[in-house]
Enzyme design. Structure first.
Site, PDB file in Angstrom:
ATOM      1  N   LYS A 288       0.837  -1.214   0.000  1.00 50.23           N
ATOM      2  CA  LYS A 288       0.000   0.000   0.000  1.00 50.23           C
ATOM      3  C   LYS A 288       0.866   1.257   0.000  1.00 50.23           C
ATOM      4  O   LYS A 288       1.812   1.361   0.766  1.00 50.23           O
ATOM      5  CB  LYS A 288      -0.911  -0.005   1.236  1.00 50.23           C
TER       6      LYS A 288
ATOM      7  N   THR B 250      -7.490   9.727   7.783  1.00 50.44           N
ATOM      8  CA  THR B 250      -7.028   8.485   7.139  1.00 50.44           C
ATOM      9  C   THR B 250      -6.746   7.381   8.175  1.00 50.44           C
ATOM     10  O   THR B 250      -6.122   6.374   7.867  1.00 50.44           O
ATOM     11  CB  THR B 250      -5.717   8.738   6.369  1.00 50.44           C
TER      12      THR B 250
ATOM     13  N   GLY C  10      -7.129   4.160   9.953  1.00 49.75           N
ATOM     14  CA  GLY C  10      -7.884   2.930   9.704  1.00 49.75           C
ATOM     15  C   GLY C  10      -7.978   2.554   8.237  1.00 49.75           C
ATOM     16  O   GLY C  10      -8.660   1.610   7.867  1.00 49.75           O
ATOM     17  N   THR C  11      -7.255   3.282   7.371  1.00 46.54           N
ATOM     18  CA  THR C  11      -7.358   2.966   5.939  1.00 46.54           C
ATOM     19  C   THR C  11      -6.848   1.554   5.649  1.00 46.54           C
ATOM     20  O   THR C  11      -7.458   0.814   4.881  1.00 46.54           O
ATOM     21  CB  THR C  11      -6.518   3.959   5.112  1.00 46.54           C
ATOM     22  N   GLY C  12      -5.766   1.177   6.294  1.00 44.46           N
ATOM     23  CA  GLY C  12      -5.192  -0.143   5.994  1.00 44.46           C
ATOM     24  C   GLY C  12      -6.077  -1.274   6.471  1.00 44.46           C
ATOM     25  O   GLY C  12      -6.328  -2.249   5.748  1.00 44.46           O
ATOM     26  N   CYS C  13      -6.609  -1.105   7.699  1.00 47.18           N
ATOM     27  CA  CYS C  13      -7.516  -2.141   8.234  1.00 47.18           C
ATOM     28  C   CYS C  13      -8.726  -2.283   7.316  1.00 47.18           C
ATOM     29  O   CYS C  13      -9.162  -3.366   6.951  1.00 47.18           O
ATOM     30  CB  CYS C  13      -8.003  -1.740   9.616  1.00 47.18           C
TER      31      CYS C  13
HETATM   32  N1  LIG Z   1      -5.043  10.267   1.416  1.00 48.74           N
HETATM   33  C1  LIG Z   1      -5.381   9.173   0.745  1.00 48.74           C
HETATM   34  N2  LIG Z   1      -6.107   9.297  -0.388  1.00 48.74           N
HETATM   35  C2  LIG Z   1      -6.491   8.207  -1.089  1.00 48.74           C
HETATM   36  N3  LIG Z   1      -6.189   6.953  -0.730  1.00 48.74           N
HETATM   37  C3  LIG Z   1      -5.455   6.782   0.398  1.00 48.74           C
HETATM   38  C4  LIG Z   1      -5.001   7.858   1.194  1.00 48.74           C
HETATM   39  N4  LIG Z   1      -4.285   7.357   2.238  1.00 48.74           N
HETATM   40  C5  LIG Z   1      -4.300   6.011   2.097  1.00 48.74           C
HETATM   41  N5  LIG Z   1      -4.978   5.673   0.992  1.00 48.74           N
HETATM   42  C6  LIG Z   1      -5.259   4.311   0.522  1.00 48.74           C
HETATM   43  O1  LIG Z   1      -5.740   3.583   1.636  1.00 48.74           O
HETATM   44  C7  LIG Z   1      -5.286   2.234   1.581  1.00 48.74           C
HETATM   45  C8  LIG Z   1      -4.462   1.931   2.827  1.00 48.74           C
HETATM   46  O2  LIG Z   1      -3.167   2.400   2.621  1.00 48.74           O
HETATM   47  P1  LIG Z   1      -2.247   2.947   3.828  1.00 48.74           P
HETATM   48  O3  LIG Z   1      -2.939   4.059   4.505  1.00 48.74           O
HETATM   49  O4  LIG Z   1      -0.912   3.177   3.252  1.00 48.74           O
HETATM   50  O5  LIG Z   1      -2.211   1.665   4.789  1.00 48.74           O
HETATM   51  P2  LIG Z   1      -2.097   1.712   6.377  1.00 48.74           P
HETATM   52  O6  LIG Z   1      -3.359   2.331   6.852  1.00 48.74           O
HETATM   53  O7  LIG Z   1      -1.950   0.276   6.737  1.00 48.74           O
HETATM   54  O8  LIG Z   1      -0.912   2.535   6.696  1.00 48.74           O
HETATM   55  C9  LIG Z   1      -4.478   2.126   0.289  1.00 48.74           C
HETATM   56  O9  LIG Z   1      -5.312   1.705  -0.776  1.00 48.74           O
HETATM   57  C10 LIG Z   1      -4.038   3.561   0.052  1.00 48.74           C
HETATM   58  O10 LIG Z   1      -3.756   3.823  -1.319  1.00 48.74           O
HETATM   59  C1  LIG Z   2      -6.044  -1.824  16.970  1.00 51.13           C
HETATM   60  C2  LIG Z   2      -5.469  -1.262  15.718  1.00 51.13           C
HETATM   61  N1  LIG Z   2      -5.258  -2.077  14.659  1.00 51.13           N
HETATM   62  C3  LIG Z   2      -4.730  -1.573  13.523  1.00 51.13           C
HETATM   63  C4  LIG Z   2      -4.398  -0.255  13.426  1.00 51.13           C
HETATM   64  C5  LIG Z   2      -3.775   0.258  12.154  1.00 51.13           C
HETATM   65  O1  LIG Z   2      -4.432   1.405  11.711  1.00 51.13           O
HETATM   66  P1  LIG Z   2      -4.213   1.901  10.184  1.00 51.13           P
HETATM   67  O2  LIG Z   2      -5.108   1.042   9.324  1.00 51.13           O
HETATM   68  O3  LIG Z   2      -4.585   3.325  10.155  1.00 51.13           O
HETATM   69  O4  LIG Z   2      -2.771   1.670   9.864  1.00 51.13           O
HETATM   70  C6  LIG Z   2      -4.622   0.583  14.550  1.00 51.13           C
HETATM   71  N2  LIG Z   2      -4.312   1.895  14.508  1.00 51.13           N
HETATM   72  N3  LIG Z   2      -5.156   0.052  15.684  1.00 51.13           N
HETATM   73 MG   LIG Z   3      -3.575   3.972   6.749  1.00 48.97          MG
END
Ligand SMILES: Nc1ncnc2c1ncn2[C@@H]1O[C@H](COP(=O)(O)OP(=O)(O)O)[C@@H](O)[C@H]1O
Ligand SMILES: Cc1ncc(COP(=O)(O)O)c(N)n1
Ligand SMILES: [Mg+2]
Length: 587
Positions: free
Chosen positions: A266, A299, A301-304
C-alpha cells in the site's frame, strides 16, 4: 444433522453444497462436504478416512434453497446408514472473521473491520487480540488479550460458524500467531487475508520486531494475500527504505517470495507528489492501483479497512483482483465522502465507513456505483437531430428511456455553458427518476455543476486520470478508444468503461476512422474494462457486433439509430429488443 444442504453465492451464482455427517461405530462423526456434480440423481462420496467406501446420495438435489428429501445409502454394513433426512437448506451469508485489536477511537482495528463489512453487506465475527487505548493523537496503551483466551475465541467462532474468510490485523505476540495457524489447520477457511499490522498510519508501533520472523515463517506462507503499508513492507524486508513506486514493486516481489499467493503493498504513505498508488503482485504480473490522493486528515484505519474490504469481496465470491479493486474504490470513496468531517483534535481522524448506507440521493453513482450492465443500450443525444425533428432535448431523453435506453450521454458541442448546465439538470431529473445514469460528453465543468453521474472523454479531451482526480472515485468515467494501447491507458487512468469505434462508417461524427469488427474485437480482447461499441450501429447490424465473441463487450452506443427518426420511442424499442436478444444468446 445427517444430511445438510448449504447454499453459497459464488460470483452471483447460488451453489448447493451437500454436507453429510456419518457416525462411525466408534461414535466418531465424519462430516463430508461435496458440490453435487448434478442437480439430481446420486452423487458419491469417497471417504479417505475409511478407505475406499463410497456413499450414495439419492434424491433431487435442488439448485435453489427448498426443502427436499435426500437419502444416504451405503454398501457397507459397518456404517449405520442414516434415515432419509429432510434437508432444510440454509441460505449462507458471506462471513468474515477478523482477528485483530480493538481501537478505542473506533477508526481502525476490529471496529473498522466491523463497519467495513457492514457497509459491504458481509457478516463479520471478531476475535480480539488486544485492547488499545488510542485516539486521533496516537496510541496511548496496548493491553494484549491472554493467548489462551485468543485461542478460546477462535474455537468458539470457527467450530460453530461457517467462516468464509479470516482477516488478521494486529497480532501482538508470537504465541498468538502460532495459535492462529493451528486453529486454521483445524478449521480450514476459504481464504486468509493478512494485514501485517506493525506500524499504524499514525506511525505508532503496534507489534514489536520480535514478531517479524514468525510472520515471515508461519503466517505469510499460508496467506492468500498480505497487505503491508510502506513501513511494514520495509520491516518485513529487513528495513530497506521504500520511497518510490519502483521501490513498492520490488518490495512486492520480495515479499511474494516469502510465500503469500498475492501481495498488495500500500502506498498511502508515499511522499508527495505520488498519488495513493498500491502495487498488486500475483507472482507474475504487477498491477498499479491508482487513485488520487484525497487531501484529508481522516485516514486513520485505511489499511484495516482495505484488508477487511478485500476479505468481504472474497467472501462474496469475487476473484482476488476484483476484491482488491473494489476494496480500493471503497476506501477512496469513504475518504472522499469523509474528507471534511472532524472527529478528535489529533493529526489523524477516522473516516465514515457507512457512507453507502446513507441513501445519498445527490450521488446516484455513489449510492449504486457503476454497473457495467448500464452499457447495454447507450443513447447519445444530438441537438441537430432534435431541431430537425422539432422536439426538445428533454422530450428526446424521455422517449429514449421509455424505449429502453439504459444510460444517457448528453453531447452538446454548440450550446453555451449556462444552458448546458440547465439542460443537464433537467435531463438528470428524468434519468434518475428511472434509475438511469446521466453522463456528460467531454465537459467536466458541466458534469460537476450539475452533479451528473459521470463524464465521457475522447482521446483529445482531458485525460481520464485528471477527470478522475476532479470527479472523485464515485463518478463514472468513459473513454473513447480505437486501439489496444488506448484501452490499457484508460484502465491505468482509472476509467470505468471504454467506448470503442467507429465500428461502421458513420455521418454522425466527422473524420472518424472506422475500425471495423476486427478492430473492435482486438480492443475488447485486450481491454480490462467493459466495452461499449459505437459507430454506425443499427438494428440490422447489432448481431454482427454483439456476437464478435468478447465477453466484456457489454452493449452498443447509438445516436442516429434512435434520434434521427420521428418516433424515438419505437426506434429505441427496436434497438433494445435487438441488443437484449443478442446479449442473451452470447451470455
Ligand atoms: N489520502 C489518501 N487518499 C487516497 N487513498 C489513500 C489515502 N491514504 C491512504 N490511501 C489508501 O488507503 C489504503 C491503505 O493504505 P495505507 O494508509 O498506506 O495503509 P495503512 O493504513 O496500513 O498505513 C491504500 O489503498 C491507500 O492507497
Ligand atoms: C487496533 C489497531 N489495529 C490496527 C491499526 C492500524 O491502523 P491503520 O489502518 O490506520 O494503519 C490501529 N491503529 N489500531
Ligand atoms: Mg492507513
Amino acid at each position: 444433522m445427517d444430511i445438510g444442504l448449504e447454499y453459497r453465492y459464488e460470483n452471483e451464482v447460488l451453489i448447493p453444497t451437500l454436507l453429510v455427517q456419518i457416525e462411525l461405530e466408534s461414535k466418531t462423526k465424519l462430516l463430508l462436504q461435496r458440490r453435487p456434480s448434478c442437480a439430481q440423481g446420486a452423487t458419491h462420496f469417497q471417504t479417505p478416512h475409511l478407505g475406499t467406501r463410497s456413499y450414495r446420495i439419492e434424491g433431487m438435489i435442488p439448485t435453489i434453497p427448498v426443502r427436499s428429501p435426500l437419502t444416504l445409502c451405503t454398501n457397507n454394513s459397518s456404517i449405520r446408514p442414516t434415515t432419509t433426512a429432510m434437508c432444510t437448506p440454509t441460505h449462507r451469508v458471506p462471513h468474515v472473521l477478523t482477528v485483530a485489536g480493538s481501537d478505542s477511537g473506533a477508526g481502525a482495528g476490529i471496529q473498522a473491520d466491523l463497519k467495513a463489512c457492514a457497509a459491504l453487506g458481509v457478516y463479520c465475527s471478531t476475535v480480539v487480540t488486544a485492547v488499545t487505548a488510542q485516539n486521533t493523537v496516537g496510541v496511548q496503551g496496548i493491553h494484549p488479550v491472554p493467548e489462551t483466551f485468543v485461542a478460546a475465541q477462535l474455537r468458539s467462532v470457527l467450530s460453530d460458524m461457517q467462516v468464509d474468510v479470516v482477516k488478521t490485523g494486529m497480532i501482538p505476540s508470537i504465541g498468538m500467531v502460532k495459535i492462529l495457524c493451528q486453529s486454521l489447520q483445524e478449521f480450514p477457511v476459504r481464504a486468509l487475508v493478512v494485514d501485517p499490522v506493525m506500524v499504524s498510519t499514525s506511525g505508532d508501533v503496534l507489534a514489536d520486531s520480535s514478531i517479524v520472523s514468525v510472520l515471515r515463517k508461519d503466517l505469510l506462507p499460508v496467506a492468500d494475500i498480505v497487505t503491508p503499508n510502506l513501513k511494514e513492507a520495509s520491516i518485513l524486508l529487513g528495513g530497506v527504505p521504500l520511497e518510490t513506486v519502483a521501490h513498492l514493486r520490488s518490495a512486492a516481489k520480495l515479499i511474494h517470495d516469502l510465500g503469500p499467493r498475492y501481495v498488495l503493498v500500500k502506498g498511502g504513505d508515499l511522499p508527495a507528489p505520488f498519488d495513493a498508488v498500491d502495487i498488486f503482485f500475483d507472482g507474475q504480473e504487477y498491477h498499479e492501483l491508482l487513485g488520487p490522493r484525497v487531501e484529508t486528515r481522516n485516514t486513520h484505519g485505511t489499511g484495516c479497512t482495505l484488508a477487511s474490504s478485500i476479505a468481504a469481496g472474497l467472501a462474496k465470491g469475487l476473484s482476488m483482483f476484483e476484491a482488491v479493486q473494489v476494496a480500493k474504490r471503497f476506501v477512496e470513496s469513504a475518504l472522499h465522502y469523509s474528507k471534511n468531517i472532524s472527529i478528535g483534535r489529533g493529526v489523524q481522524g477516522p473516516f465514515d465507513h457507512l457512507l453507502k448506507l446513507k441513501q445519498n440521493t445527490n450521488s446516484f453513482s455513489l449510492r449504486r456505483g457503476f454497473d457495467k450492465s448500464d452499457l447495454l443500450l447507450y443513447a447519445i443525444t444530438d441537438s441537430r437531430m432534435n431541431k430537425k425533428w422539432g422536439r426538445s432535448m428533454v422530450e428526446a431523453v424521455k422517449a429514449s428511456i421509455k424505449g429502453g435506453a439504459t444510460i444517457i450521454q448528453l453531447r452538446e458541442k454548440e450550446v453555451e455553458t449556462g444552458e448546458f448546465v440547465e439542460l443537464a439538470l433537467a435531463c438528470k431529473e428524468i434519468c434518475h427518476s428511472k434509475g438511469v445514469p446521466l453522463i456528460i460528453n467531454d465537459r467536466v465543468d458541466v458534469a460537476l455543476a450539475s452533479n451528473a453521474d459521470g463524464v465521457h472523454v475522447g482521446q483529445s479531451d482531458m485525460q481520464a486520470r485528471t477527470v478522475r482526480a476532479l470527479l472523485g472515485p464515485d463518478k463514472i468515467i468513459g473513454v473513447s478508444c480505437k486501439t489496444e494501447e488506448q484501452a490499457l491507458q484508460a484502465w491505468n487512468d482509472g476509467a470505468d468503461y471504454i467506448g470503442c469505434g467507429g465500428v461502421f462508417p458513420t455521418s454522425t461524427k466527422e473524420n472518424n476512422r472506422t475500425i471495423g469488427l476486427d478492430g473492435l474485437k482486438a480492443v475488447c480482447l485486450t481491454s480490462k474494462l467493459p466495452v461499449v461499441a459505437i459507430g454506425g450501429i443499427s438494428a440490422d447490424n447489432v448481431p454482427s457486433v454483439m456476437e464478435i465473441g468478447a465477453a466484456n463487450l457489454r452493449g452498443i452506443a447509438v445516436v442516429s439509430a434512435l434520434f434521427d427518426h420521428d418516433c424515438i420511442f419505437s426506434e429505441t424499442m427496436k434497438m433494445y429488443s435487438a441488443v437484449t436478444h443478442c446479449r442473451s444468446r452470447t451470455k
